[in-house]
Design an enzyme around this catalytic site. Sequence first.
Site, PDB file in Angstrom:
ATOM      1  N   PRO A  78      14.867  -7.743  -4.039  1.00 57.38           N
ATOM      2  CA  PRO A  78      14.621  -6.506  -4.783  1.00 57.38           C
ATOM      3  C   PRO A  78      13.157  -6.083  -4.713  1.00 57.38           C
ATOM      4  O   PRO A  78      12.270  -6.835  -5.099  1.00 57.38           O
ATOM      5  CB  PRO A  78      15.032  -6.862  -6.208  1.00 57.38           C
ATOM      6  CG  PRO A  78      16.027  -7.951  -6.042  1.00 57.38           C
ATOM      7  CD  PRO A  78      15.551  -8.736  -4.862  1.00 57.38           C
ATOM      8  N   GLU A  79      12.920  -4.888  -4.201  1.00 57.35           N
ATOM      9  CA  GLU A  79      11.578  -4.330  -4.115  1.00 57.35           C
ATOM     10  C   GLU A  79      11.485  -3.187  -5.114  1.00 57.35           C
ATOM     11  O   GLU A  79      12.371  -3.026  -5.950  1.00 57.35           O
ATOM     12  CB  GLU A  79      11.310  -3.863  -2.671  1.00 57.35           C
ATOM     13  CG  GLU A  79      11.534  -4.977  -1.649  1.00 57.35           C
ATOM     14  CD  GLU A  79      11.331  -4.541  -0.209  1.00 57.35           C
ATOM     15  OE1 GLU A  79      10.570  -3.587   0.022  1.00 57.35           O
ATOM     16  OE2 GLU A  79      11.940  -5.143   0.684  1.00 57.35           O
TER      17      GLU A  79
ATOM     18  N   ARG B 123     -11.086  -4.985   7.398  1.00 57.64           N
ATOM     19  CA  ARG B 123     -10.103  -6.070   7.384  1.00 57.64           C
ATOM     20  C   ARG B 123      -9.403  -6.154   8.726  1.00 57.64           C
ATOM     21  O   ARG B 123      -8.963  -5.140   9.271  1.00 57.64           O
ATOM     22  CB  ARG B 123      -9.040  -5.818   6.288  1.00 57.64           C
ATOM     23  CG  ARG B 123      -9.625  -5.670   4.910  1.00 57.64           C
ATOM     24  CD  ARG B 123      -9.858  -7.026   4.287  1.00 57.64           C
ATOM     25  NE  ARG B 123     -10.748  -6.960   3.142  1.00 57.64           N
ATOM     26  CZ  ARG B 123     -10.379  -6.553   1.941  1.00 57.64           C
ATOM     27  NH1 ARG B 123      -9.143  -6.180   1.733  1.00 57.64           N
ATOM     28  NH2 ARG B 123     -11.249  -6.529   0.958  1.00 57.64           N
TER      29      ARG B 123
END
Length: 295
Positions: free
Chosen positions: A2-3, A161
């Site tokens: 579940p997101e 990054r």
Amino acid sequence: MPELPEVETIKRQLAARVEGRKIDQVKVHDPKLCEPFSPRVFEESLRDMRVVSLTRRGKYLIAELAGDDLNSQSFLLMHLRMSGNLLYSNGTQKLEQKYVRGTFMFDDGASIQFVDPRRFGRILIIEGEDALSGYFEKRLGIEPFEQSFTPELLFEKARCRRRPVKPFLLDQANLAGVGNIYADEALFRAGIHPAQPVGTLNRAELVSLHAGILDALKAGISAGGASVERFRHFDGGTGSMQDEFLVHNREGQTCPSCKAKIVKIQLAGRGTYLCRSCQRLRRRTLKTGRKDKHH
DNA sequence: CGCGCAACCTGTCTGC
DNA sequence: TGCAGACAGGTTGCGC
């Protein structure tokens, strides 16, 4: 799995049913569910609490609780992790039998079962708003549907990054709520290769990525979530987002916007789906200049 | 500090 | 058919 869209779906379905209700009783059937609390302490501290509201932050479902003592405010944080479900019964429906880790019983005869085959799901109690914001502060980044989530904010987090953009998106401290499914879907929509070092994305790409994230999440919410890995609605029903995936889980099938075949690769230990034609890896050097503190 | 990765779990699928 | 091993993927904690 579940997101954000799946948790948002559950929240919308349960909110009106639990808000204002009093918790008569709680039963913990699997002590892991409420670690590090003991089941007895956990059950007792929730008894007779009233549900003030049901909200969501990232992939967390949050029930704000109030006791008879007006000063007592606590929060019940629920995380479904991989295979958790919250199933609701108004008192007449048949209850789930298998994998039930905990049960909440309400004063109107209704109940909610926390069902979780893989036992990764957790529920914890946090006392007071300061403790709540402290808990989220160190682990959750910006909420995607907040006004302050912008391409500029992505740029600030991404600059210098070298990490591939997909694991960057999966890191909840950057952006809250995106998981493996919606990361694949967002990157396809943005036309960005999942392995592209996030610091090399240019302005136009960050704008596309920002839009791709929002579009993918909105599509998921509109579809009632994706019912893969056993995700179910409050009443056992299913979402339909799995039928609308553009690339995720579609290895070998054709790309929706060109004729290429969708491929599956491993990235940061996760199954990752993409179209090599629509999502090209760009060879660019990353400026690793020091991040200057500014005001 | 940034980042990758193993560990936490168990049901399901794959290959021999 | 049976069984070992891989795989699923959210979060935490450890190590480089």
